[in-house]
Design an enzyme around this catalytic site. Structure first.
Site, PDB file in Angstrom:
ATOM      1  N   HIS A   1      -7.191   7.791  11.837  1.00  0.00           N
ATOM      2  CA  HIS A   1      -6.652   6.425  11.775  1.00  0.00           C
ATOM      3  C   HIS A   1      -5.159   6.387  11.506  1.00  0.00           C
ATOM      4  O   HIS A   1      -4.633   5.353  11.116  1.00  0.00           O
ATOM      5  CB  HIS A   1      -7.413   5.627  10.698  1.00  0.00           C
ATOM      6  CG  HIS A   1      -8.862   5.462  11.035  1.00  0.00           C
ATOM      7  ND1 HIS A   1      -9.813   5.162  10.092  1.00  0.00           N
ATOM      8  CD2 HIS A   1      -9.524   5.579  12.209  1.00  0.00           C
ATOM      9  CE1 HIS A   1     -11.010   5.083  10.678  1.00  0.00           C
ATOM     10  NE2 HIS A   1     -10.866   5.343  11.957  1.00  0.00           N
TER      11      HIS A   1
ATOM     12  N   ASN B   1     -21.461  10.973  -2.079  1.00  0.00           N
ATOM     13  CA  ASN B   1     -21.084   9.573  -2.257  1.00  0.00           C
ATOM     14  C   ASN B   1     -21.592   9.108  -3.620  1.00  0.00           C
ATOM     15  O   ASN B   1     -22.568   9.654  -4.130  1.00  0.00           O
ATOM     16  CB  ASN B   1     -21.701   8.720  -1.133  1.00  0.00           C
ATOM     17  CG  ASN B   1     -20.953   7.414  -0.935  1.00  0.00           C
ATOM     18  OD1 ASN B   1     -20.740   6.670  -1.883  1.00  0.00           O
ATOM     19  ND2 ASN B   1     -20.524   7.143   0.285  1.00  0.00           N
TER      20      ASN B   1
ATOM     21  N   GLN C   1     -10.426   9.654   7.671  1.00  0.00           N
ATOM     22  CA  GLN C   1     -10.188   8.272   8.113  1.00  0.00           C
ATOM     23  C   GLN C   1      -9.049   7.681   7.296  1.00  0.00           C
ATOM     24  O   GLN C   1      -8.561   6.603   7.586  1.00  0.00           O
ATOM     25  CB  GLN C   1     -11.432   7.425   7.894  1.00  0.00           C
ATOM     26  CG  GLN C   1     -12.660   7.909   8.631  1.00  0.00           C
ATOM     27  CD  GLN C   1     -13.893   7.145   8.199  1.00  0.00           C
ATOM     28  OE1 GLN C   1     -14.188   6.046   8.692  1.00  0.00           O
ATOM     29  NE2 GLN C   1     -14.609   7.705   7.236  1.00  0.00           N
TER      30      GLN C   1
ATOM     31  N   THR D   1     -17.437   8.005   2.370  1.00  0.00           N
ATOM     32  CA  THR D   1     -17.285   7.008   3.434  1.00  0.00           C
ATOM     33  C   THR D   1     -18.565   6.191   3.562  1.00  0.00           C
ATOM     34  O   THR D   1     -19.661   6.722   3.456  1.00  0.00           O
ATOM     35  CB  THR D   1     -16.925   7.646   4.788  1.00  0.00           C
ATOM     36  OG1 THR D   1     -16.816   6.623   5.788  1.00  0.00           O
ATOM     37  CG2 THR D   1     -17.928   8.687   5.233  1.00  0.00           C
TER      38      THR D   1
ATOM     39  N   GLU E   1     -22.827   6.242  -3.997  1.00  0.00           N
ATOM     40  CA  GLU E   1     -24.038   5.435  -3.720  1.00  0.00           C
ATOM     41  C   GLU E   1     -24.569   5.772  -2.328  1.00  0.00           C
ATOM     42  O   GLU E   1     -23.849   6.308  -1.485  1.00  0.00           O
ATOM     43  CB  GLU E   1     -23.713   3.946  -3.832  1.00  0.00           C
ATOM     44  CG  GLU E   1     -22.609   3.482  -2.892  1.00  0.00           C
ATOM     45  CD  GLU E   1     -22.155   2.052  -3.189  1.00  0.00           C
ATOM     46  OE1 GLU E   1     -22.091   1.662  -4.373  1.00  0.00           O
ATOM     47  OE2 GLU E   1     -21.844   1.349  -2.214  1.00  0.00           O
TER      48      GLU E   1
ATOM     49  N   ARG F   1       0.835  -1.222   0.000  1.00  0.00           N
ATOM     50  CA  ARG F   1       0.000   0.000   0.000  1.00  0.00           C
ATOM     51  C   ARG F   1       0.859   1.258   0.000  1.00  0.00           C
ATOM     52  O   ARG F   1       0.531   2.261  -0.625  1.00  0.00           O
ATOM     53  CB  ARG F   1      -0.944  -0.024   1.199  1.00  0.00           C
ATOM     54  CG  ARG F   1      -2.024  -1.069   1.069  1.00  0.00           C
ATOM     55  CD  ARG F   1      -2.774  -1.240   2.361  1.00  0.00           C
ATOM     56  NE  ARG F   1      -3.612  -0.077   2.653  1.00  0.00           N
ATOM     57  CZ  ARG F   1      -4.134   0.149   3.858  1.00  0.00           C
ATOM     58  NH1 ARG F   1      -3.866  -0.679   4.864  1.00  0.00           N
ATOM     59  NH2 ARG F   1      -4.904   1.188   4.075  1.00  0.00           N
TER      60      ARG F   1
ATOM     61  N   ASP G   1      -3.558   7.964   3.837  1.00  0.00           N
ATOM     62  CA  ASP G   1      -2.696   8.135   2.654  1.00  0.00           C
ATOM     63  C   ASP G   1      -2.033   9.504   2.546  1.00  0.00           C
ATOM     64  O   ASP G   1      -1.265   9.758   1.613  1.00  0.00           O
ATOM     65  CB  ASP G   1      -3.519   7.834   1.374  1.00  0.00           C
ATOM     66  CG  ASP G   1      -4.784   8.706   1.281  1.00  0.00           C
ATOM     67  OD1 ASP G   1      -5.791   8.214   0.746  1.00  0.00           O
ATOM     68  OD2 ASP G   1      -4.761   9.867   1.756  1.00  0.00           O
TER      69      ASP G   1
END
Ligand code: BV8
Ligand code: ZN
Length: 259
Positions: free
Chosen positions: A118, A219, A100, A194, A221, A69, A103
């Site tokens: 996180h 989002n 969250q 998210t 969805e 990653r 990266d």
């Protein structure tokens, strides 16, 4: 892209904005999401890799996954959604970005106030002495990296781990407290990219809504949050956020004063 008058009014009169981001914001940069069908977890189970037990049982396997990653993240760029959030930070009296994601793409896109719930994949630390290591200071050739700090001539030799919050671990207290405080006083709360599955991050929109914020979800969805949200903006964050930025540009002269 059309935005409702109600949303524009709320944003124009807003002084405090909180944006919570998840893996969906980084998807357009090429970072696989967690629960989508190409999601990282579709190949692994969270409990297999992102927990202390998994790490202590097989540090090499967990390190291989993080090294993979880290390599992806080192090779990609922030996308238009990250850049739009960095631009929005300049438009409001107070704009707090809570992520969250691990990266570091928000900071690379120019966001200054970033709360990382996180952790950050570009940081690692020794579990024995707490020393912090950047990615280029740890190599996993010969198995999981060991700490080479010397104490009275002796090598620490502690196990080095990624500085990320694993499942079952407490998230960084200071980041959580600042995030919850910001959510409580937000005029508008944006939940972006998210699935709202992971706690305590997923409770932030609920805290904001309960405290009177106008809750907006961006989002591709619908999620469990969508019915509670005051607005659901369907679309990719890399499209919706720049469009919202452009729409706002003409209306806000400088942070906190509206024309
Ligand atoms: C905690 C770092 C207190 C690692 C991550 C039993 C025991 C212990 C704890 C628990 C338990 N049961 C539940 C819990 C709590 C647990 C939890 O919530 N579990 C879930 C799975 C139910 N939480 C914890 O353990 C947390 N700590 O509670 O401490 C405690 C302590 C001990 C005992 C009890 C309590 C710590 C959680 C931190 C986990 N670490 N990451 C790493 O990354 O390697 S979480 C991981 O999931 C990432 O950080 C990720 O960001 C996060 C959330 O996922 P999303 O970001 O939402 O990503 P996802 O793929 O799910 O969704 C993407 C969304 O984007 C989708 O909706 C998609 O439609 C959308 N999308 C896609 N493309 C786009 C888009 N949207 C817009 N534009 C696009 N282009
Ligand atoms: Zn050490």
């Amino acid at each position: 892209m059309k935005f409702s008058n109600r949303l524009m009014e709320r944003l124009i009169e807003a002084r405090r904005i909180v944006a919570l981001t998840g893996a969906g914001v980084s998807a357009e940069s090429g970072v696989p999401t967690f629960r989508g069908n190409d999601g990282i977890w579709s190949r692994f189970k969270p409990e297999e890799l992102a927990t202390v037990d998994a790490f202590m049982k097989n540090p090499q396997l967990v390190w291989e996954w993080y090294a993979h990653r880290k390599k992806i993240i080192a090779s990609i760029q922030p996308n238009a959604g990250h850049v739009a959030l960095a631009r929005m930070e300049e438009m409001f009296e107070q704009f707090v970005l809570v992520t969250q994601n691990i990266d570091n793409l928000h900071r690379r896109a120019g966001s200054k106030t970033v709360l990382e719930l996180h952790g950050n994949i570009e940081r690692n630390y020794c579990m024995k002495c707490g020393s912090i290591f950047a990615n280029d200071e740890v190599t996993i050739q010969a198995g999981a990296p060991r700490c080479e700090k010397k104490y009275e001539g002796l090598s620490c030799d502690g196990l080095v781990r990624p500085d990320v919050a694993w499942f079952g671990e407490l998230i960084p207290e200071d980041q959580w407290k600042q995030s919850a405080r910001a959510a409580e006083s937000a005029d508008v709360f944006l939940s972006i990219g998210t699935s709202g599955v992971v706690y305590p991050a997923a409770s932030l929109p609920l805290i904001a809504k309960r405290s009177g914020a106008y809750l907006v979800e961006v989002n591709t969805e619908r999620t469990a949050l969508s019915d509670l949200a005051d607005e659901f903006l369907e679309g990719a964050s890399g499209v919706v956020l720049p469009a919202l930025c452009d729409r706002l540009k003409g209306t806000i002269r400088s942070p906190g004063t509206i024309v």
